[in-house]
Scaffold this motif. Sequence first.
Motif, PDB file in Angstrom:
ATOM      1  N   GLY A  44      -0.052  -5.269  -6.789  1.00 23.68           N
ATOM      2  CA  GLY A  44      -0.229  -6.538  -7.480  1.00 23.68           C
ATOM      3  C   GLY A  44      -1.357  -7.372  -6.923  1.00 23.68           C
ATOM      4  N   GLY A  47      -0.988  -0.181  -6.986  1.00 23.17           N
ATOM      5  CA  GLY A  47      -0.318  -1.197  -7.774  1.00 23.17           C
ATOM      6  C   GLY A  47       0.625  -2.146  -7.062  1.00 23.17           C
ATOM      7  N   LYS A  99      -5.909  -0.012  -7.547  1.00 27.58           N
ATOM      8  CA  LYS A  99      -5.259  -0.479  -8.779  1.00 27.58           C
ATOM      9  C   LYS A  99      -4.115   0.448  -9.168  1.00 27.58           C
ATOM     10  CE  LYS A  99      -6.307  -2.256 -13.372  1.00 27.58           C
ATOM     11  NZ  LYS A  99      -7.386  -2.645 -14.314  1.00 27.58           N
ATOM     12  N   GLU A 135       2.364   3.408 -15.266  1.00 27.80           N
ATOM     13  CA  GLU A 135       1.751   2.267 -15.928  1.00 27.80           C
ATOM     14  C   GLU A 135       0.831   1.573 -14.928  1.00 27.80           C
ATOM     15  OE1 GLU A 135       3.075  -1.990 -18.003  1.00 27.80           O
ATOM     16  OE2 GLU A 135       4.570  -0.464 -17.505  1.00 27.80           O
ATOM     17  N   ASN A 147      -1.265  -1.624 -14.050  1.00 28.10           N
ATOM     18  CA  ASN A 147      -1.280  -3.026 -14.416  1.00 28.10           C
ATOM     19  C   ASN A 147      -2.463  -3.757 -13.789  1.00 28.10           C
ATOM     20  OD1 ASN A 147       1.263  -2.979 -15.866  1.00 28.10           O
ATOM     21  ND2 ASN A 147       2.247  -2.744 -13.870  1.00 28.10           N
ATOM     22  N   GLU A 148      -2.809  -4.877 -14.391  1.00 28.72           N
ATOM     23  CA  GLU A 148      -3.867  -5.725 -13.861  1.00 28.72           C
ATOM     24  C   GLU A 148      -3.484  -6.227 -12.473  1.00 28.72           C
ATOM     25  OE1 GLU A 148      -6.494  -8.739 -16.298  1.00 28.72           O
ATOM     26  OE2 GLU A 148      -4.664  -9.757 -15.632  1.00 28.72           O
ATOM     27  N   GLN A 149      -4.458  -6.258 -11.585  1.00 30.32           N
ATOM     28  CA  GLN A 149      -4.233  -6.696 -10.216  1.00 30.32           C
ATOM     29  C   GLN A 149      -4.949  -8.029  -9.958  1.00 30.32           C
ATOM     30  OE1 GLN A 149      -2.426  -4.262  -7.859  1.00 30.32           O
ATOM     31  NE2 GLN A 149      -1.897  -3.886  -9.998  1.00 30.32           N
TER      32      GLN A 149
END
Length: 318
Positions: A173, A171, A168, A234, A236-238
């Motif tokens: 995605g 990152g 995560k 930062e 982010n949601e994956q």
Amino acid sequence: MLTLGTASAPPGRMDTGRLEVGEARDGSPVRLPVAVINGAADGKTLYVQAVSDGDELNGLGVVNRVVPRIDPSELSGAVLVVGIVNHYAFQIAEHRNPIDDTKMNRAYPGDAEGTATERIAHATYEAATRADLILDLHQGSTSRMIDEVRVRCGPRHRIHGDCLRLAKVFGCGYVLDQKGPDGQLARVAPNDGIPTIDPELGGCIGWDEESIRKGVEGVFNVLGHYGFLDREPEINEQTRARGFEQYGSPAGGLVRFKQELGGRVDAGDPLFEVTDVFGKRKARVTADSDGIFWRSRRLPQVAAGEYVCSIGTNVDQY
């Protein structure tokens, strides 16, 4: 003093050198390019390697750009890098080691007295297990593929959560969270308690600059989040897939894809058609499950039974 092969650096310095992993057919030593970045302050150790498969070069592109940008005077801890793992395959731009026809990322933890591939795996595994975190940079060979990160230890592994967290933080995605085959570095190293991920940086022939950019950003995300550098990325949601379905062609001919990479697919949606030379449809293949169009072959020509594409399934956000 921090040493890897012939590279040796005191705190606050970096050095490059070679790691000997065996001998070639003419008796000359086989030495892998390595770098040691020894931070001015104490901290964790990160291990990074690339080109485990000889035609997967995006990871080398990441190493090529990351190493010059890390200032050891601003680093806490250390970074160990093996820039090209599969020496023999890299020399001829092939996936597998031509000396023993073996895929490197099925040979870990290796064998110091084994085949050429096992000896390289042994030497690089010894380097990797000196670290607190491991990044094994790959790509989807020469296929077309989304940029993603693979967690290969399996969901029941005792440090699965740590590996998933590392993915995560990197990152890209997308994450494939599925237990990998025996001998993968990202499956074996967690058994020694080391969070390990396998970033699969797209798929191309040669280098893809966008995938390399994501890989560089991913490495610096890790360096920042885990305290190597004074920066907090930062997170982010994956999008995570916990299954992976592969589709072959029911007929020989030319493939026409009906989906785009990264697109959502519902069960029953058309994935591809196969036509003859003159455009007449011979076959049509639909998705068995809901998911994401994850990977596809690059060349349009296909034999009956040959691989065409993959769907990431059992998808969620985390």
